[in-house]
Motif scaffolding. Structure first.
Motif, mmCIF file in Angstrom:
data_model
loop_
_atom_site.group_PDB
_atom_site.id
_atom_site.type_symbol
_atom_site.label_atom_id
_atom_site.label_comp_id
_atom_site.label_asym_id
_atom_site.label_seq_id
_atom_site.Cartn_x
_atom_site.Cartn_y
_atom_site.Cartn_z
ATOM 1 N N ILE A 1 -16.673 -63.406 35.413
ATOM 2 C CA ILE A 1 -16.972 -63.575 36.835
ATOM 3 C C ILE A 1 -16.915 -65.048 37.212
ATOM 4 O O ILE A 1 -16.349 -65.417 38.249
ATOM 5 N N THR B 1 -12.984 -66.513 36.891
ATOM 6 C CA THR B 1 -12.028 -65.986 37.873
ATOM 7 C C THR B 1 -12.454 -66.310 39.302
ATOM 8 O O THR B 1 -11.604 -66.629 40.142
ATOM 9 N N ASN B 2 -13.740 -66.300 39.586
ATOM 10 C CA ASN B 2 -14.165 -66.629 40.945
ATOM 11 C C ASN B 2 -14.091 -68.122 41.220
ATOM 12 O O ASN B 2 -13.889 -68.528 42.359
ATOM 13 N N TRP C 1 -20.185 -64.778 44.480
ATOM 14 C CA TRP C 1 -19.862 -64.147 43.184
ATOM 15 C C TRP C 1 -19.892 -65.192 42.071
ATOM 16 O O TRP C 1 -20.360 -64.922 40.967
ATOM 17 N N GLY D 1 -22.311 -65.035 38.950
ATOM 18 C CA GLY D 1 -21.799 -65.087 37.581
ATOM 19 C C GLY D 1 -22.479 -66.162 36.756
ATOM 20 O O GLY D 1 -22.784 -65.964 35.580
ATOM 21 N N GLY E 1 -12.936 -57.459 32.329
ATOM 22 C CA GLY E 1 -13.394 -58.332 33.406
ATOM 23 C C GLY E 1 -12.434 -59.474 33.671
ATOM 24 O O GLY E 1 -12.130 -59.782 34.824
ATOM 25 N N GLY F 1 -10.274 -59.881 37.068
ATOM 26 C CA GLY F 1 -10.402 -61.133 37.804
ATOM 27 C C GLY F 1 -9.088 -61.872 37.925
ATOM 28 O O GLY F 1 -8.779 -62.436 38.974
#
Length: 85
Positions: A62, A65-66, A50, A54, A8, A12
């Motif tokens: 999530i 990285t978002n 997102w 997350g 993940g 990301g």
């Protein structure tokens, strides 16, 4: 960190750093005319959702990285408005 979380984070990271060259180019050229405002607004909104998702499910790959992607795309949006002709 387990294997799944590692995947993940790598996924990301790759999708997040994809925006760095665009931000750098927009900053350097002082031009964002070729960037679609509708795409930037839609994508940034999706990234924000997102990020919220997350946070709600406590998925740190999530979230992290978002959050970074949101900052990068927001910076591109700011420059898009700033360099408007």
């Amino acid at each position: 960190m387990d294997f799944v979380a590692g995947i993940g984070f790598v996924a990301g990271l790759l999708t997040t750093i994809a925006f760095w060259p665009q931000l750098q180019r927009t900053w350097t050229t002082k031009s964002a005319g070729d960037l679609s405002l509708a795409m930037l607004l839609t994508f940034t909104s999706g990234v924000l959702l997102w990020l919220v998702y997350g946070l709600l499910i406590h998925a740190w790959p999530i979230v992290v990285t978002n959050a970074v992607t949101f900052l990068l795309t927001t910076a591109i949006l700011v420059l898009k408005f700033r360099y408007r002709r």
